[in-house]
Design a protein around this motif. Structure first.
Motif, PDB file in Angstrom:
ATOM      1  N   LEU A 188      51.061  49.773  79.126  1.00 47.32           N
ATOM      2  CA  LEU A 188      50.251  48.559  79.114  1.00 47.32           C
ATOM      3  C   LEU A 188      49.529  48.347  77.783  1.00 47.32           C
ATOM      4  CD1 LEU A 188      48.582  48.352  82.645  1.00 47.32           C
ATOM      5  CD2 LEU A 188      50.035  46.642  81.574  1.00 47.32           C
ATOM      6  N   ASN A 189      49.234  49.438  77.063  1.00 49.96           N
ATOM      7  CA  ASN A 189      48.537  49.270  75.784  1.00 49.96           C
ATOM      8  C   ASN A 189      49.476  48.774  74.685  1.00 49.96           C
ATOM      9  OD1 ASN A 189      50.041  51.547  75.092  1.00 49.96           O
ATOM     10  ND2 ASN A 189      48.304  52.948  75.226  1.00 49.96           N
ATOM     11  N   ASN A 217      50.656  56.032  79.458  1.00 49.28           N
ATOM     12  CA  ASN A 217      49.259  56.082  79.895  1.00 49.28           C
ATOM     13  C   ASN A 217      48.862  57.515  80.238  1.00 49.28           C
ATOM     14  OD1 ASN A 217      50.980  56.221  82.069  1.00 49.28           O
ATOM     15  ND2 ASN A 217      49.934  54.705  83.308  1.00 49.28           N
ATOM     16  N   GLU A 265      47.261  55.201  89.913  1.00 48.75           N
ATOM     17  CA  GLU A 265      48.236  54.136  90.144  1.00 48.75           C
ATOM     18  C   GLU A 265      49.214  54.523  91.246  1.00 48.75           C
ATOM     19  OE1 GLU A 265      48.092  52.895  85.415  1.00 48.75           O
ATOM     20  OE2 GLU A 265      49.858  53.883  86.264  1.00 48.75           O
ATOM     21  N   ARG A 316      40.289  50.147  88.765  1.00 50.85           N
ATOM     22  CA  ARG A 316      40.994  50.195  87.475  1.00 50.85           C
ATOM     23  C   ARG A 316      42.500  50.276  87.695  1.00 50.85           C
ATOM     24  NH1 ARG A 316      36.495  53.546  86.082  1.00 50.85           N
ATOM     25  NH2 ARG A 316      37.694  55.428  86.528  1.00 50.85           N
ATOM     26  N   ARG A 347      45.432  47.450  86.790  1.00 52.08           N
ATOM     27  CA  ARG A 347      46.585  47.773  85.946  1.00 52.08           C
ATOM     28  C   ARG A 347      47.889  47.436  86.669  1.00 52.08           C
ATOM     29  NH1 ARG A 347      43.492  52.504  84.739  1.00 52.08           N
ATOM     30  NH2 ARG A 347      44.783  53.744  86.146  1.00 52.08           N
ATOM     31  N   LYS A 372      44.654  39.804  78.716  1.00 55.02           N
ATOM     32  CA  LYS A 372      45.227  40.544  79.844  1.00 55.02           C
ATOM     33  C   LYS A 372      46.094  39.629  80.711  1.00 55.02           C
ATOM     34  CE  LYS A 372      43.423  44.614  79.110  1.00 55.02           C
ATOM     35  NZ  LYS A 372      44.288  45.778  78.776  1.00 55.02           N
TER      36      LYS A 372
END
Length: 323
Positions: A80-81, A93, A101, A160, A164, A276
């Motif tokens: 995701l980054n 991650n 997750e 969080r 994500r 995002k």
């Protein structure tokens, strides 16, 4: 009093002071009990069922476990980054985040109605009970400290991971509410709809198998509801009669009777962060394109499909800068 008097048996220090919190998990990750080699699957509290889970659901849960150990399975989630390592490979991650997750995604899969792909339980009388995030957090083992078991509250770690997953295109969310007699509104658990393509992207269940399973779930639900109508004909007839009366009333007098019902808000809640939200749309495009590549290359392996997808959709930051 000198803090050294309270130094732990191991003599661990924090600067010049004794480290007071070696705790039970000293030597693990960031001292939270997380072991990168094992994950945290023991937190997951599988719902009790009369029968074994269908094979498709079990395969999906197995795939989620595989994702923890092989994050490259889901690049829209693990990267995701959008950053890359020195060798050019996408940067994955952290394992603590990936463990959360997996727990949240496992809870979602076990509570998904595959006939509609909504997270919740369809009822035999035609209704649907959406599962709240508190209920999902309880199954995932990610409740807030001192959370009331009767009113479970998700931890910040749950939120969080939930966000994500949403950014990765795992599901969409839209709010719903009901209008009270006095005109005020009461929030209801948001509807969460799981992405068909995301489930296939896990790599354990193909499109045909998932379509067949959904059809089986839909037919099974139709039979249950037909049986319910036979057992309780009065309820079904009464509901039809009410709507017929309302229709006749509207035609004869112009008065429209309103029935109490739950109303849905926006179909899909966008992320408040513009960047995002753009990344979430990118993830959904990647998942949809993944489906096209699979359909056009029936003999390709999962790794080959992902390589083809990566040609059109490089890591997010590279793709964003090229637009």
């Amino acid at each position: 009093m000198d803090s050294a008097q309270h130094a732990p048996a191991c003599g661990l220090m924090w600067g010049r002071s004794a480290y007071k919190h070696p705790g039970k998990w000293l030597g693990t990750g960031n001292r939270c009990g997380h072991d990168p080699a094992k994950g945290e699957f023991e937190r997951y509290q599988a719902p009790e069922t009369k029968r074994e889970l269908p094979k498709v659901m079990q395969k999906l849960l197995d795939a989620i476990s595989d994702y923890y150990h092989s994050p490259e399975i889901l690049p829209t989630l693990s990267n995701l980054n959008g950053k890359a390592n020195a060798d050019g490979d996408p940067r994955s991650n952290r394992s603590e985040g990936r463990a959360a997750e997996c727990l949240v995604l496992s809870a979602i899969v076990t509570h998904t109605d595959f006939a509609s792909l909504r997270v919740g339980t369809p009822t035999r009388d035609g209704g649907f009970i959406p599962r709240s995030c508190g209920e999902l957090a309880k199954v995932a083992g990610l409740l807030a400290p001192n959370s009331d078991p009767e009113r479970p509250e998700p931890s910040q770690r749950f939120w969080r991971a939930f966000r994500r997953l949403k950014l990765a295109g795992a599901f969409t969310v839209h709010r719903q509410y009901e209008t009270r007699p006095d005109g005020s509104k009461r929030a209801r658990p948001a509807i969460k709809a799981v992405s068909f393509h995301f489930l296939v992207a896990l790599g354990k269940v193909g499109y045909d198998a998932l379509k067949k399973f959904r059809t089986w779930c839909s037919n099974r639900l139709k039979k249950q509801r037909a049986k319910h109508r036979e057992q309780f004909p009065e309820q079904n007839d009464a509901q039809q009669a009410r709507h017929k009366l309302a229709t006749k009333q509207a035609g004869d007098t112009g008065i429209t009777a309103h029935f109490t019902k739950q109303r849905r808000g926006p179909r899909d809640i966008p992320d408040v962060d513009v960047e995002k939200e753009r990344q979430r749309q990118y993830s959904r495009e990647v998942n949809d394109y993944f489906a096209q590549v699979v359909a056009n290359n029936p003999g390709a392996s999962t790794a080959e499909v992902r390589a083809l997808v990566r040609i059109k959709y490089p890591p997010y930051e590279v793709w964003r800068d090229s637009q």
